[in-house]
Design a protein around this motif. Structure first.
Motif, PDB file in Angstrom:
ATOM      1  N   GLU A 130     -14.678  26.502 -56.597  1.00 54.50           N
ATOM      2  CA  GLU A 130     -14.764  27.662 -55.909  1.00 54.50           C
ATOM      3  C   GLU A 130     -13.873  27.462 -54.549  1.00 54.50           C
ATOM      4  OE1 GLU A 130     -15.701  31.723 -54.518  1.00 54.50           O
ATOM      5  OE2 GLU A 130     -15.992  30.678 -56.406  1.00 54.50           O
ATOM      6  N   PRO A 131     -12.805  28.005 -54.517  1.00 53.90           N
ATOM      7  CA  PRO A 131     -11.987  27.634 -53.158  1.00 53.90           C
ATOM      8  C   PRO A 131     -12.576  28.001 -51.721  1.00 53.90           C
ATOM      9  CG  PRO A 131     -10.904  29.432 -54.263  1.00 53.90           C
ATOM     10  CD  PRO A 131     -11.970  28.942 -55.237  1.00 53.90           C
ATOM     11  N   CYS A 132     -12.367  27.472 -50.742  1.00 48.67           N
ATOM     12  CA  CYS A 132     -13.128  27.927 -49.515  1.00 48.67           C
ATOM     13  C   CYS A 132     -11.997  28.104 -48.703  1.00 48.67           C
ATOM     14  CB  CYS A 132     -14.083  26.600 -48.995  1.00 48.67           C
ATOM     15  SG  CYS A 132     -14.742  27.245 -47.376  1.00 48.67           S
ATOM     16  N   VAL A 133     -11.911  29.365 -48.342  1.00 45.26           N
ATOM     17  CA  VAL A 133     -10.866  29.835 -47.100  1.00 45.26           C
ATOM     18  C   VAL A 133     -11.559  30.727 -46.190  1.00 45.26           C
ATOM     19  CG1 VAL A 133      -8.582  30.935 -46.922  1.00 45.26           C
ATOM     20  CG2 VAL A 133      -9.107  29.877 -49.010  1.00 45.26           C
ATOM     21  N   SER A 134     -11.189  30.319 -44.811  1.00 45.23           N
ATOM     22  CA  SER A 134     -11.916  31.200 -43.656  1.00 45.23           C
ATOM     23  C   SER A 134     -10.890  31.328 -42.685  1.00 45.23           C
ATOM     24  CB  SER A 134     -13.244  30.471 -43.264  1.00 45.23           C
ATOM     25  OG  SER A 134     -13.004  29.054 -42.831  1.00 45.23           O
ATOM     26  N   PHE A 135     -11.546  32.209 -41.963  1.00 47.07           N
ATOM     27  CA  PHE A 135     -10.651  32.311 -40.527  1.00 47.07           C
ATOM     28  C   PHE A 135     -11.245  31.762 -39.438  1.00 47.07           C
ATOM     29  CE2 PHE A 135      -7.831  34.133 -37.556  1.00 47.07           C
ATOM     30  CZ  PHE A 135      -8.797  35.024 -36.567  1.00 47.07           C
ATOM     31  N   GLN A 136     -10.281  31.326 -38.204  1.00 47.30           N
ATOM     32  CA  GLN A 136     -11.031  30.723 -37.091  1.00 47.30           C
ATOM     33  C   GLN A 136     -10.180  31.558 -36.128  1.00 47.30           C
ATOM     34  OE1 GLN A 136     -13.414  28.322 -35.905  1.00 47.30           O
ATOM     35  NE2 GLN A 136     -12.573  29.368 -33.993  1.00 47.30           N
ATOM     36  N   ARG A 137     -10.655  32.312 -35.161  1.00 47.67           N
ATOM     37  CA  ARG A 137      -9.968  32.739 -34.016  1.00 47.67           C
ATOM     38  C   ARG A 137      -9.356  31.656 -33.037  1.00 47.67           C
ATOM     39  NH1 ARG A 137      -9.282  34.103 -29.137  1.00 47.67           N
ATOM     40  NH2 ARG A 137      -8.425  36.226 -28.595  1.00 47.67           N
ATOM     41  N   LEU A 138      -8.137  31.696 -32.711  1.00 45.96           N
ATOM     42  CA  LEU A 138      -7.796  30.449 -31.876  1.00 45.96           C
ATOM     43  C   LEU A 138      -6.479  30.931 -31.128  1.00 45.96           C
ATOM     44  CD1 LEU A 138      -7.352  27.422 -30.879  1.00 45.96           C
ATOM     45  CD2 LEU A 138      -6.084  27.259 -33.068  1.00 45.96           C
ATOM     46  N   ASP A 139      -6.509  30.862 -29.894  1.00 40.49           N
ATOM     47  CA  ASP A 139      -5.489  31.020 -28.902  1.00 40.49           C
ATOM     48  C   ASP A 139      -5.138  29.541 -28.518  1.00 40.49           C
ATOM     49  OD1 ASP A 139      -3.319  31.495 -27.241  1.00 40.49           O
ATOM     50  OD2 ASP A 139      -4.372  32.802 -26.070  1.00 40.49           O
ATOM     51  N   TRP A 140      -3.855  29.176 -29.303  1.00 40.53           N
ATOM     52  CA  TRP A 140      -3.336  27.604 -29.099  1.00 40.53           C
ATOM     53  C   TRP A 140      -2.950  27.312 -27.675  1.00 40.53           C
ATOM     54  CZ3 TRP A 140       1.489  26.636 -28.072  1.00 40.53           C
ATOM     55  CH2 TRP A 140       2.507  27.782 -28.401  1.00 40.53           C
ATOM     56  N   ARG A 141      -2.556  28.379 -27.385  1.00 42.31           N
ATOM     57  CA  ARG A 141      -1.886  28.299 -25.776  1.00 42.31           C
ATOM     58  C   ARG A 141      -3.034  27.900 -24.621  1.00 42.31           C
ATOM     59  NH1 ARG A 141       0.875  32.173 -28.555  1.00 42.31           N
ATOM     60  NH2 ARG A 141       3.113  31.922 -28.356  1.00 42.31           N
ATOM     61  N   ASP A 142      -4.371  28.274 -24.951  1.00 42.15           N
ATOM     62  CA  ASP A 142      -5.561  27.900 -24.198  1.00 42.15           C
ATOM     63  C   ASP A 142      -6.096  26.448 -24.748  1.00 42.15           C
ATOM     64  OD1 ASP A 142      -8.137  27.418 -23.288  1.00 42.15           O
ATOM     65  OD2 ASP A 142      -8.336  29.751 -23.170  1.00 42.15           O
ATOM     66  N   GLU A 143      -5.616  25.562 -23.490  1.00 38.67           N
ATOM     67  CA  GLU A 143      -6.179  24.195 -23.699  1.00 38.67           C
ATOM     68  C   GLU A 143      -7.449  23.860 -24.227  1.00 38.67           C
ATOM     69  OE1 GLU A 143      -5.245  19.738 -21.683  1.00 38.67           O
ATOM     70  OE2 GLU A 143      -4.414  21.702 -20.783  1.00 38.67           O
TER      71      GLU A 143
ATOM     72  N   GLY B 197      11.383  26.550 -26.370  1.00 41.16           N
ATOM     73  CA  GLY B 197      10.653  26.787 -25.061  1.00 41.16           C
ATOM     74  C   GLY B 197       9.105  26.533 -24.828  1.00 41.16           C
ATOM     75  N   ILE B 198       8.707  25.774 -25.854  1.00 34.59           N
ATOM     76  CA  ILE B 198       7.173  25.270 -25.661  1.00 34.59           C
ATOM     77  C   ILE B 198       7.265  23.816 -25.920  1.00 34.59           C
ATOM     78  CG2 ILE B 198       6.394  27.600 -26.559  1.00 34.59           C
ATOM     79  CD1 ILE B 198       5.681  26.219 -29.116  1.00 34.59           C
ATOM     80  N   ARG B 199       6.113  23.210 -25.631  1.00 31.27           N
ATOM     81  CA  ARG B 199       5.886  21.738 -25.778  1.00 31.27           C
ATOM     82  C   ARG B 199       5.072  21.500 -27.117  1.00 31.27           C
ATOM     83  NH1 ARG B 199       7.634  18.317 -22.196  1.00 31.27           N
ATOM     84  NH2 ARG B 199       6.007  16.928 -22.850  1.00 31.27           N
ATOM     85  N   PRO B 200       4.912  20.561 -27.499  1.00 29.59           N
ATOM     86  CA  PRO B 200       4.230  20.255 -28.887  1.00 29.59           C
ATOM     87  C   PRO B 200       2.733  20.115 -28.617  1.00 29.59           C
ATOM     88  CG  PRO B 200       5.311  18.339 -28.241  1.00 29.59           C
ATOM     89  CD  PRO B 200       5.950  19.405 -27.492  1.00 29.59           C
ATOM     90  N   SER B 201       2.300  20.960 -27.983  1.00 32.70           N
ATOM     91  CA  SER B 201       0.568  20.904 -27.460  1.00 32.70           C
ATOM     92  C   SER B 201      -0.325  20.582 -28.492  1.00 32.70           C
ATOM     93  CB  SER B 201       0.610  22.030 -26.679  1.00 32.70           C
ATOM     94  OG  SER B 201       0.469  23.132 -27.220  1.00 32.70           O
ATOM     95  N   ILE B 202       0.191  21.360 -29.719  1.00 27.16           N
ATOM     96  CA  ILE B 202      -0.762  21.356 -31.104  1.00 27.16           C
ATOM     97  C   ILE B 202      -0.673  19.947 -31.521  1.00 27.16           C
ATOM     98  CG2 ILE B 202      -1.273  22.248 -33.371  1.00 27.16           C
ATOM     99  CD1 ILE B 202      -0.280  24.841 -32.240  1.00 27.16           C
ATOM    100  N   LEU B 203       0.345  19.243 -31.522  1.00 28.34           N
ATOM    101  CA  LEU B 203       0.563  17.956 -32.072  1.00 28.34           C
ATOM    102  C   LEU B 203       0.058  16.993 -31.113  1.00 28.34           C
ATOM    103  CD1 LEU B 203       1.861  15.460 -33.599  1.00 28.34           C
ATOM    104  CD2 LEU B 203       3.998  15.793 -32.361  1.00 28.34           C
ATOM    105  N   GLN B 204       0.016  17.064 -29.725  1.00 32.42           N
ATOM    106  CA  GLN B 204      -0.657  16.340 -28.681  1.00 32.42           C
ATOM    107  C   GLN B 204      -2.175  16.383 -29.085  1.00 32.42           C
ATOM    108  OE1 GLN B 204       1.077  18.176 -25.354  1.00 32.42           O
ATOM    109  NE2 GLN B 204       1.846  16.224 -24.786  1.00 32.42           N
TER     110      GLN B 204
END
Length: 456
Positions: free
Chosen positions: A124-137, A160-167
């Motif tokens: 049974e695959p498990c797929v769900s949603f998470q609200r996320l504004d990745w620009r909000d640190e 024009g963006i920095r790799p904040s998600i990788l960080q």
């Protein structure tokens, strides 16, 4: 090329393309069958097939509990990544969370993935949603600290963006990370995090999509083939050409990304020296995406007018193989009228205007219905062509092409998932699967931040 990267190249191509996609004459096989044309002065063209026997399609499967966060997961590429990962899980428990800002889009994305993968009697695959504004640190760190085994980032544009998600992935010691970024400025900032990633135990691949990504691996294979023919000879020139019929259903964001690129320098080599040029959209060249008249790609793609665009591999792969001459990186589309229009617009409109997101977005919004109309007639074929030439004049040409090959049912209607999204998503997913497999099985595994070609 290391054996592990041969497996990755095998997996990406094998699962992303139908058999006829590595186009050539009578080479149908269930194994990875790239086709190369070897050409030397005064000699006939020789067809030459490279195979890696004994490698199964299970080479990079998920075989343990995985918790995967896909940032940008509600977009077309994000859902393609999720579907592919679940299909490759082969019954093992894999929890996938699609992260995005819009809850309604998130719910639709979950339904799309579940419809695409279908029902399974084994798991049974498990797929769900998470609200996320990745620009909000703060919000980003709150989500990233939840014990993920892997993070995939498809939340473009990356310009024009920095790799904040990788960080954040490094900060929270997430073992594996892959993104589909392409601006060289972003990639430079990401590669600067290499030491931090090593210390945290994070292995990251940036620019891990189709092009850049799969194209980088194809180039490294071409160079290896060339050097085998040349007994270690040096690469003189390295050229990348790409084709997409129309927009391929990728959405307005890809129009925006293309427009923004017209304001950037194309980082290529000339006479062995990095020589950025502000000529995106110009320097058109007719390129054959086929070997001979009998190739299926002759009818599917044919000869295309390609123009320069700032894909990073014109610099990064050329640096990796130390080209003695030049590099070129270009793209074209169909119908050909769009190539003509692009060329005209970049000549008339100042480069500084293209760099302004408001202008590029307005132009993308204006042109979207026009592109959508022509898309109804041109199909959704994609192609990659890489050409490597040695200092003695020998040339290896690699061509990979495919048409739309997967359908899914979304919101009670059938629609075709574009190969742009599918190939990009599957390539990205295979990079992640490779990292996870290598972490489990390779005693020489190293953490850090890598471009695809640096894994070779």
């Amino acid at each position: 090329m290391r054996g592990s990267m041969k497996l990755l190249l095998l997996s990406v191509v094998l699962v992303a393309c139908p058999v006829e996609s590595w186009l050539g004459r009578g080479e149908a096989s269930t194994m990875f069958v790239p086709h190369f044309a070897l050409k030397s002065p005064g000699s006939k063209r020789v067809r030459h097939c490279s195979r890696y026997p004994g490698v199964s399609n299970r080479a990079a499967c998920i075989c343990m509990k995985e918790r995967i966060l896909i940032v940008g997961g509600t977009g077309r590429i994000g859902t393609a990544v999720a579907s592919h990962l679940i299909k490759r899980a082969q019954g093992s428990q894999t929890d996938i969370v699609l992260a995005g800002r819009d809850s309604r889009k998130g719910e639709a994305a979950v339904r799309e993935v579940m419809a695409d993968i279908g029902r399974s009697e084994t798991f049974e695959p498990c797929v769900s949603f998470q609200r996320l504004d990745w620009r909000d640190e703060i919000e980003l760190n709150n989500v990233m600290q939840r014990g993920w085994t892997s993070v995939i980032n498809t939340a473009g544009p990356f310009l024009g963006i920095r790799p904040s998600i990788l960080q954040a992935a490094i900060k929270h010691k997430i073992p594996s990370y892959v993104d589909v970024a392409d601006p060289t400025s972003y990639l430079a900032d990401a590669l600067a995090l290499d030491d931090a990633a090593r210390s945290a135990g994070t292995c990251a691949v940036v620019a891990g999509g189709a092009f850049p990504g799969l194209s980088n691996l194809i180039a490294m294979e071409a160079v290896e083939q060339l050097q085998l023919e040349e007994s270690g000879g040096r690469v003189q020139d390295l050229n990348f050409d790409y084709f997409t019929a129309g927009l391929g259903g990728s959405g307005e964001v890809n129009l925006l990304i293309t427009n923004l690129g017209f304001g950037e320098e194309v980082e290529v080599f000339q006479q062995g020296v990095l020589s950025p040029i502000l000529r995106a959209g110009l320097d058109q060249k007719q390129v054959d995406f086929f070997f001979d008249e009998e190739d299926a790609s002759k009818a599917k793609i044919g000869t295309v007018n390609t123009w320069l665009w700032p894909f990073p591999e014109g610099r990064t792969v050329a640096e990796q193989v130390e080209v003695a001459g030049g590099s070129r990186v270009a793209m074209g589309t169909a119908p050909d009228i769009w190539n003509v229009v692009m060329n005209l617009l970049v000549r008339l409109i100042p480069r500084s205007w293209w760099k302004q997101e408001n202008f590029s977005q307005a132009l993308a919004t204006f042109s979207k219905p026009l592109v959508a109309f022509t898309d109804m007639f041109v199909g959704e074929t994609h192609g990659i062509r890489v050409e490597a030439t040695s200092t003695s004049g020998k040339t290896i040409v690699c061509i990979q092409a495919h048409e739309s090959f997967r359908t899914c049912v979304v919101s009670e209607r059938q629609e075709l998932r574009s190969p742009a999204d599918t190939q990009q998503g599957q390539s990205c997913a295979e990079f992640l699967l490779h990292l996870n497999r290598r972490r489990r099985e390779d005693p020489q595994h190293q953490d850090g931040v890598f471009l695809p070609e640096r894994l070779c």
